[in-house]
Design a protein around this motif. Structure first.
Motif, PDB file in Angstrom:
ATOM      1  N   LEU A  74       0.835  -1.221   0.000  1.00 31.30           N
ATOM      2  CA  LEU A  74       0.000   0.000   0.000  1.00 31.30           C
ATOM      3  C   LEU A  74       0.863   1.262   0.000  1.00 31.30           C
ATOM      4  O   LEU A  74       0.507   2.265  -0.624  1.00 31.30           O
ATOM      5  N   ASP A  75       1.989   1.207   0.716  1.00 30.30           N
ATOM      6  CA  ASP A  75       2.885   2.377   0.764  1.00 30.30           C
ATOM      7  C   ASP A  75       3.313   2.789  -0.650  1.00 30.30           C
ATOM      8  O   ASP A  75       3.576   3.962  -0.906  1.00 30.30           O
ATOM      9  N   SER A  76       3.421   1.805  -1.540  1.00 30.22           N
ATOM     10  CA  SER A  76       3.903   2.091  -2.906  1.00 30.22           C
ATOM     11  C   SER A  76       2.784   2.138  -3.933  1.00 30.22           C
ATOM     12  O   SER A  76       3.039   2.194  -5.134  1.00 30.22           O
ATOM     13  N   MET A  77       1.571   2.124  -3.455  1.00 30.73           N
ATOM     14  CA  MET A  77       0.429   1.991  -4.375  1.00 30.73           C
ATOM     15  C   MET A  77       0.420   3.074  -5.470  1.00 30.73           C
ATOM     16  O   MET A  77       0.217   2.776  -6.648  1.00 30.73           O
ATOM     17  N   GLU A  78       0.660   4.320  -5.072  1.00 32.66           N
ATOM     18  CA  GLU A  78       0.598   5.405  -6.070  1.00 32.66           C
ATOM     19  C   GLU A  78       1.675   5.238  -7.133  1.00 32.66           C
ATOM     20  O   GLU A  78       1.457   5.503  -8.308  1.00 32.66           O
ATOM     21  N   ARG A  79       2.848   4.798  -6.689  1.00 31.57           N
ATOM     22  CA  ARG A  79       3.944   4.570  -7.650  1.00 31.57           C
ATOM     23  C   ARG A  79       3.560   3.442  -8.600  1.00 31.57           C
ATOM     24  O   ARG A  79       3.790   3.531  -9.810  1.00 31.57           O
ATOM     25  N   PHE A  80       2.964   2.389  -8.080  1.00 30.01           N
ATOM     26  CA  PHE A  80       2.570   1.263  -8.941  1.00 30.01           C
ATOM     27  C   PHE A  80       1.530   1.720  -9.974  1.00 30.01           C
ATOM     28  O   PHE A  80       1.597   1.352 -11.154  1.00 30.01           O
ATOM     29  N   ILE A  81       0.589   2.531  -9.509  1.00 28.16           N
ATOM     30  CA  ILE A  81      -0.454   2.986 -10.448  1.00 28.16           C
ATOM     31  C   ILE A  81       0.170   3.862 -11.543  1.00 28.16           C
ATOM     32  O   ILE A  81      -0.119   3.691 -12.734  1.00 28.16           O
ATOM     33  N   ALA A  82       1.050   4.786 -11.125  1.00 25.17           N
ATOM     34  CA  ALA A  82       1.664   5.688 -12.105  1.00 25.17           C
ATOM     35  C   ALA A  82       2.461   4.883 -13.128  1.00 25.17           C
ATOM     36  O   ALA A  82       2.426   5.162 -14.339  1.00 25.17           O
ATOM     37  N   HIS A  83       3.149   3.872 -12.647  1.00 26.12           N
ATOM     38  CA  HIS A  83       3.949   3.029 -13.540  1.00 26.12           C
ATOM     39  C   HIS A  83       3.038   2.279 -14.528  1.00 26.12           C
ATOM     40  O   HIS A  83       3.287   2.265 -15.739  1.00 26.12           O
ATOM     41  N   ASN A  84       1.989   1.686 -14.004  1.00 26.86           N
ATOM     42  CA  ASN A  84       1.056   0.947 -14.876  1.00 26.86           C
ATOM     43  C   ASN A  84       0.409   1.862 -15.913  1.00 26.86           C
ATOM     44  O   ASN A  84       0.144   1.456 -17.043  1.00 26.86           O
ATOM     45  N   ARG A  85       0.161   3.087 -15.481  1.00 32.28           N
ATOM     46  CA  ARG A  85      -0.482   4.051 -16.380  1.00 32.28           C
ATOM     47  C   ARG A  85       0.456   4.365 -17.565  1.00 32.28           C
ATOM     48  O   ARG A  85       0.031   4.383 -18.714  1.00 32.28           O
ATOM     49  N   GLU A  86       1.720   4.570 -17.245  1.00 31.35           N
ATOM     50  CA  GLU A  86       2.703   4.823 -18.309  1.00 31.35           C
ATOM     51  C   GLU A  86       2.746   3.653 -19.288  1.00 31.35           C
ATOM     52  O   GLU A  86       2.801   3.837 -20.501  1.00 31.35           O
ATOM     53  N   ASN A  87       2.728   2.452 -18.735  1.00 25.81           N
ATOM     54  CA  ASN A  87       2.773   1.264 -19.596  1.00 25.81           C
ATOM     55  C   ASN A  87       1.533   1.179 -20.482  1.00 25.81           C
ATOM     56  O   ASN A  87       1.623   0.865 -21.674  1.00 25.81           O
TER      57      ASN A  87
END
Ligand code: PLP
Length: 391
Positions: free
Chosen positions: A256-269
């Protein structure tokens, strides 16, 4: 970069990736934070049974889902079963067929009958009108799925359920962190269930959560999760053991701590795939409604063989030769799986199941990787006959 079919690994070219790029490779968050949480749990010698990490995880999940209650579970399948059992659902439950087997299994494992419903031909979302036609005297619930993180038609289903006095649940295994009509997914129907399995963008190794605003459902599910125990030695309900342990909660919190980073990364992909595949005949990238908050964790293509000149499975094989491991996700529909096949035909589900292809994304896949994978698909589709021969 591949330019002509002869560059493809399936033709003897060098695979595009030396190491696999795979759908569902786990996102790993901050290891130091994970180990610190595990150390604290070991120091406390409190490893399960409503430990502080599991409690904190429940609070954070409820805050994101916008619900009053969260009952964390050992996986989403158990969460779905708790939701159905705690509300006394009997008889038939209408479910989409275009989903992971767990949706149907959760129903069937309780001795209930899943009745398979067709989906919207474009989005894969449960079709409320077909659901209406399946309602009979034994129907007691609808279990819809926010498939690939795109919201099911919530208002229509809420109306239908209210009209017929049915319980309504959502399998939100794919939709943690998403919204529907601007509201967080979580508070719809009687309850919704998230998955935090390792392949999900936020994971707790294995885990799930039932979220709801219904205090009675939450209280019963909470007891049933722990053998039906109300207080010390007092068993009030038939239960199971569906608790989330502290190690899983430690991983879930760290994720959860990294959730925003994961979403941003997936969005770029997602954008890299979408741009890289734009205009390619027979290939569509399933879109996201940009007015909503999305987790972008599944990038789903459809391959229309007639226009692309290649079918989905050939494309999967071409990609596998490049060390790119997509998934025919979900194929076949549950209604055609051995335990459920009874001759029912669901045309939209069957067409989508034959065409859908999930391509790799997540932290282990960079936007440059996604662009390269799109490039491989472009070469295969532009020269389909040659690529098909080779595959
Ligand atoms: C739509 C759907 N429902 C339910 C599940 C089951 O989740 P879990 O593995 O947490 O039991 C999954 C798992 O991938 C899923 O994709």
């Amino acid at each position: 970069m591949k330019h002509v079919p002869e560059d493809l690994a399936t033709f003897g070219g060098t695979p595009a990736f030396a190491t696999p790029r795979s759908v569902g490779r786990p996102n790993i968050g901050d290891r130091a934070a994970l180990f610190a949480r595990l150390d604290a749990a070991l120091d406390r010698a409190w490893l399960s049974n409503g430990g502080p990490l599991a409690e904190e995880f429940e609070q954070r999940v409820a805050a994101i889902a916008g619900t009053e209650f969260c009952v964390a579970t050992c996986n989403a399948t158990a969460g779905l079963q708790l939701a159905l059992r705690a509300t006394g659902v009997l008889g038939e439950v209408i479910v989409p067929s275009l989903t992971f087997a767990a949706t149907a299994h959760a129903v069937a494992w309780l001795g209930l009958t899943p009745v398979f419903c067709d989906v919207d031909p474009l989005t894969g979302a449960l079709d409320p009108e077909h659901a209406r036609s399946l309602i009979g005297p034994r129907t007691s619930a609808i279990l819809a799925v926010h498939v690939w993180g795109r919201a099911a038609p919530v208002p229509e289903l809420e109306e239908l359920a209210a009209e017929h006095g049915l319980r309504l649940f959502f399998d939100a295994a794919h939709a943690f962190g998403c919204t529907s009509a601007g509201r967080p997914i979580g508070g719809n129907g009687d309850g919704e269930v998230f998955s935090f399995h390792s392949t999900k963008f936020v994971n707790s190794f294995e885990g799930g959560a039932l979220v709801t605003d219904d205090p009675e459902l939450a209280a019963r599910a909470r007891r049933m999760r722990n053998f039906g125990i109300a207080r010390a030695e007092q068993v009030e309900l038939i239960g199971l053991n569906a608790k989330l342990n502290e190690a899983a909660a430690a991983m879930g919190l760290t994720s959860l701590d990294s959730m925003e980073r994961f979403i941003a990364h997936n969005r770029e992909n997602y954008y890299a795939y979408r741009d890289g595949l734009a205009g390619l005949p027979g290939i569509s990238v399933l879109g996201f409604d940009e007015r909503e908050r999305n987790n972008y964790q599944y990038v789903i293509l459809t391959v229309d063989e007639r226009r692309a000149g290649l079918d989905r499975d050939t494309l999967l094989a071409i990609l596998a030769a490049e060390n790119v491991h997509g998934r025919a996700y979900f194929s076949p529909g549950c209604h055609q799986m051995r335990p459920y096949a009874d001759g029912t035909r669901l045309p939209h589900t069957e067409r989508l199941a034959a065409q859908v292809l999930a391509v790799p994304t997540g932290i282990a896949v960079s936007a440059a990787d996604a662009a390269a994978i799109a490039g491989i698909i472009r070469v295969a589709i532009t020269q389909p006959a040659a690529a098909a021969r080779a595959a």
